[in-house]
Enzyme design. Structure first.
Site, PDB file in Angstrom:
ATOM      1  N   CYS A  85      43.098  -2.728 -69.750  1.00 46.74           N
ATOM      2  CA  CYS A  85      42.949  -1.368 -69.241  1.00 46.74           C
ATOM      3  C   CYS A  85      42.626  -0.499 -70.456  1.00 46.74           C
ATOM      4  CB  CYS A  85      44.208  -0.872 -68.534  1.00 46.74           C
ATOM      5  SG  CYS A  85      44.009   0.826 -67.909  1.00 46.74           S
ATOM      6  N   HIS A 164      34.405  -7.617 -64.302  1.00 43.71           N
ATOM      7  CA  HIS A 164      33.561  -6.470 -63.954  1.00 43.71           C
ATOM      8  C   HIS A 164      32.236  -6.968 -63.366  1.00 43.71           C
ATOM      9  CE1 HIS A 164      36.134  -3.486 -65.931  1.00 43.71           C
ATOM     10  NE2 HIS A 164      36.413  -4.462 -66.756  1.00 43.71           N
ATOM     11  N   GLU A 217      37.607   0.575 -58.898  1.00 43.16           N
ATOM     12  CA  GLU A 217      38.471  -0.334 -59.655  1.00 43.16           C
ATOM     13  C   GLU A 217      39.236  -1.305 -58.752  1.00 43.16           C
ATOM     14  OE1 GLU A 217      41.059   0.823 -62.720  1.00 43.16           O
ATOM     15  OE2 GLU A 217      39.759   2.407 -63.488  1.00 43.16           O
ATOM     16  N   CYS A 226      36.910   4.533 -66.377  1.00 35.05           N
ATOM     17  CA  CYS A 226      37.372   3.133 -66.525  1.00 35.05           C
ATOM     18  C   CYS A 226      36.887   2.653 -67.885  1.00 35.05           C
ATOM     19  CB  CYS A 226      36.797   2.275 -65.399  1.00 35.05           C
ATOM     20  SG  CYS A 226      37.259   0.536 -65.510  1.00 35.05           S
ATOM     21  N   GLY A 229      35.559  -0.874 -67.934  1.00 38.06           N
ATOM     22  CA  GLY A 229      34.315  -0.848 -67.164  1.00 38.06           C
ATOM     23  C   GLY A 229      33.168  -0.267 -67.964  1.00 38.06           C
TER      24      GLY A 229
HETATM   25  N1  LIG Z   1      41.759  -1.951 -62.309  1.00 35.83           N
HETATM   26  C1  LIG Z   1      41.529  -2.742 -63.516  1.00 35.83           C
HETATM   27  C2  LIG Z   1      42.528  -2.369 -64.632  1.00 35.83           C
HETATM   28  C3  LIG Z   1      42.328  -0.945 -65.173  1.00 35.83           C
HETATM   29  C4  LIG Z   1      40.991  -0.735 -65.791  1.00 35.83           C
HETATM   30  C5  LIG Z   1      40.653   0.704 -66.197  1.00 35.83           C
HETATM   31  N2  LIG Z   1      41.559   1.714 -65.763  1.00 35.83           N
HETATM   32  C6  LIG Z   1      40.351   0.808 -67.676  1.00 35.83           C
HETATM   33  O1  LIG Z   1      40.498   1.903 -68.251  1.00 35.83           O
HETATM   34  O2  LIG Z   1      39.914  -0.214 -68.254  1.00 35.83           O
HETATM   35  C7  LIG Z   1      41.665  -4.249 -63.170  1.00 35.83           C
HETATM   36  O3  LIG Z   1      42.377  -4.584 -62.215  1.00 35.83           O
HETATM   37  O4  LIG Z   1      41.075  -5.055 -63.890  1.00 35.83           O
END
Ligand SMILES: N[C@H](CCC[C@H](N)C(=O)O)C(=O)O
Length: 299
Positions: A85, A164, A217, A226, A229
């Site tokens: 994250c 991703h 997400e 993100c 991302g």
């Molecule tokens: N939902 C993402 C985790 C948070 C990613 C995002 N909030 C970031 O800043 O990288 C997952 O399940 O892989």
């Protein structure tokens, strides 16, 4: 079940933070007295009955002599865990640097050791690691060319410690987030689900490539930003020759600055701390009465 000792547990303190509106609860569990469970994450993440967050960052101790200052476990609002994250990592880096007075340190996540630093311009930069591009490490359900998957729109697939699926679209403003987002999050090609990105290549500015990005997400839905991302999107774009390896990524909540180098993908952006508070024992008891969480807490 709690033992004979009826001493109430210490209040569970937490911090509320965000990076470009991607918001987090941060729980310091290094002392070992707190423990996050899927049920607690879901209850806390509820924006009406709990505190509300996109992710929860659980801070955990590292062994003596470890290169990292601490370890982070990430939880999504649906109670699932994530291997990365980016925005929460930047928030935790800021907290840890304030705690130690350092301007640089290393954080340990499931993806490995991530160096972090406060830049001269005040932005917090994290090296998110070397992207994983082999289909087995996304992971995908079958062998495929991760530069362009055999799906409509031929999206790219990249892991930054979390999966991703990056679509390149002519206009990100009308990207089908609410339909294609959940559709591909749960697509059988992604056995661990996936985050879904919709990227529009903008005209370069100041000699730096620019990408407009919107994100659905995994485990959280539409977020304002993100970090992992944004890293995955620059990697996917550069692999196709749509941009170079450095770009400004313009998300709904603001810009992240990405630089894909040999030793990893650097991501820089602002962080903000909103408030610090404690969960009421009544709230924790409510979560514990849910049989699932009580059983997990006792394991
Ligand atoms: N939902 C993402 C985790 C948070 C990613 C995002 N909030 C970031 O800043 O990288 C997952 O399940 O892989």
């Amino acid at each position: 079940m709690r033992g004979m000792d009826q001493t109430p547990p210490p209040p569970l303190r937490f911090r509320k933070m965000h990076g470009l509106g991607n918001d987090f609860v941060v729980i310091d569990a290094r002392a070992g007295d707190a423990r996050v469970t899927p049920a607690l994450a879901r209850a806390l993440g509820d924006r009406h009955r709990g505190v509300g967050f996109d992710q929860l960052a659980e801070l955990l101790p590292v062994p003596e002599g470890d290169a990292a200052a601490l370890r982070i476990r990430f939880w999504n609002a649906d109670g699932s865990t994530a291997g990365a994250c980016g925005n929460a990592t930047r928030c935790v880096a800021s907290l840890a640097m304030a705690e130690t007075g350092a301007d640089a340190l290393i954080l340990r996540t499931e993806f490995g050791l991530l160096p972090a630093a406060r830049r001269a311009d005040g932005l917090i930069e994290v090296n998110m690691g070397v992207p994983a591009l082999d289909w087995t490490r996304i992971p995908l359900a079958e062998p495929a060319d991760t530069a362009a998957l055999p799906l409509p729109g031929a999206p790219g697939a990249v892991s930054m410690g979390n999966p991703h699926c990056v679509f390149f679209v002519p206009d990100a403003e009308d990207a089908p987030l609410l339909t294609d987002g959940p559709h591909y999050e749960h697509h059988p090609m992604f056995p661990e689900r996936t985050n879904v990105e919709f990227a529009e290549i903008l005209a370069p500015g100041d000699g730096v490539d620019r990408i407009r990005l919107r994100v659905w997400e995994r485990g959280a839905g539409v977020t304002l930003a993100c970090g992992s991302g944004a890293c995955a999107t620059v990697v996917a774009a550069a692999r196709r020759g749509l941009t170079g390896r450095r770009a400004e990524v313009v998300l709904d909540g603001g810009s992240l600055f990405i630089d894909w180098r040999e030793d990893g993908v650097r991501m820089a952006g602002p962080v903000a701390e909103v408030f610090e508070a404690a969960l009421s024992p009544a709230f924790l008891a409510l979560v514990e009465t849910g049989s699932e969480s009580a059983r997990e807490a006792a394991e």
